[in-house]
Design a protein around this motif. Sequence first.
Motif: not given
Length: 261
Positions: A12-17, A118-124, A136-137, A194-205
């Motif tokens: 999917p399309e995603f942003h990284v912060v 690849k891990l960044i892509i995976e959680v997105a 997601a994590t 647990h691997i400390g990487i997270y993806a969020y939907r912006a609305g939930f943020l």
Amino acid sequence: MKKLHSSSDAVPEFHVVIPARYSSTRLPGKPLLDIAGKPMVVWVAERAKGSGAKQVIVATDDERVASAVRQHNHAAVMTNAHHVSGTDRIAEVASIEGWSDDAIVVNVQGDEPLIDAKLIIEVATTLSASNHAVMATACHPITEKSDFTNPNVVKVVMDVNGYAMYFSRAPIPFPRDTYSSTQELVSGIPAYRHIGIYAYRAGFLKQYANLAPAAIEQFECLEQLRVLYQGYKIAVSVSDNAPAAGVDTESDLARVRALMD
């Protein structure tokens, strides 16, 4: 356990912060520590760009960090100095950038210069594939009993659909009948780090900032427990792309420098 996505799923399309506070108790000025001629946070941004993210933004509270990031042609956004967590800092960036509620935002820690794109892509992708999750994590199997019993190794237990049931520093799931009888990890136990990487939907943020801290979060010192406590779902990917350890101490820094010099 049901898989939430497969390698054939479209990315999917995603942003990284990348949250990057200047202050650090153990390593002052940590984002700017030199590794092979570049500040650590710049290495993180470069790795993140390799994921194909639509945007990669370093979120900081210090002009020195922002300046260093921009000098290396990466984007930086100044955020409030009083945020209590990286998630709150990311929420501010999502608001500043005006991302839609459905936009996927991946939180990449600023002290992980060896993170795998690849891990960044995976959680997105995991979050995109789950309409029921707000986050997601990722995790990977634990194979050593020393990791299973180490309180610095966070464990996660998942349900049949791959959603997190609980995160803990304690050894979970606990093998009641065989725990003390062997020095090895019990065969077949579904133990995951647990691997400390997270993806969020912006609305939930936007909602997250209004969630009250939970007692379980405070006792375990695990921010993600606030989300579970409030009844939201966190999708978890069992990953083969576990990152090397991040930089928390001087010895961590020496190890990473040796690998990258």
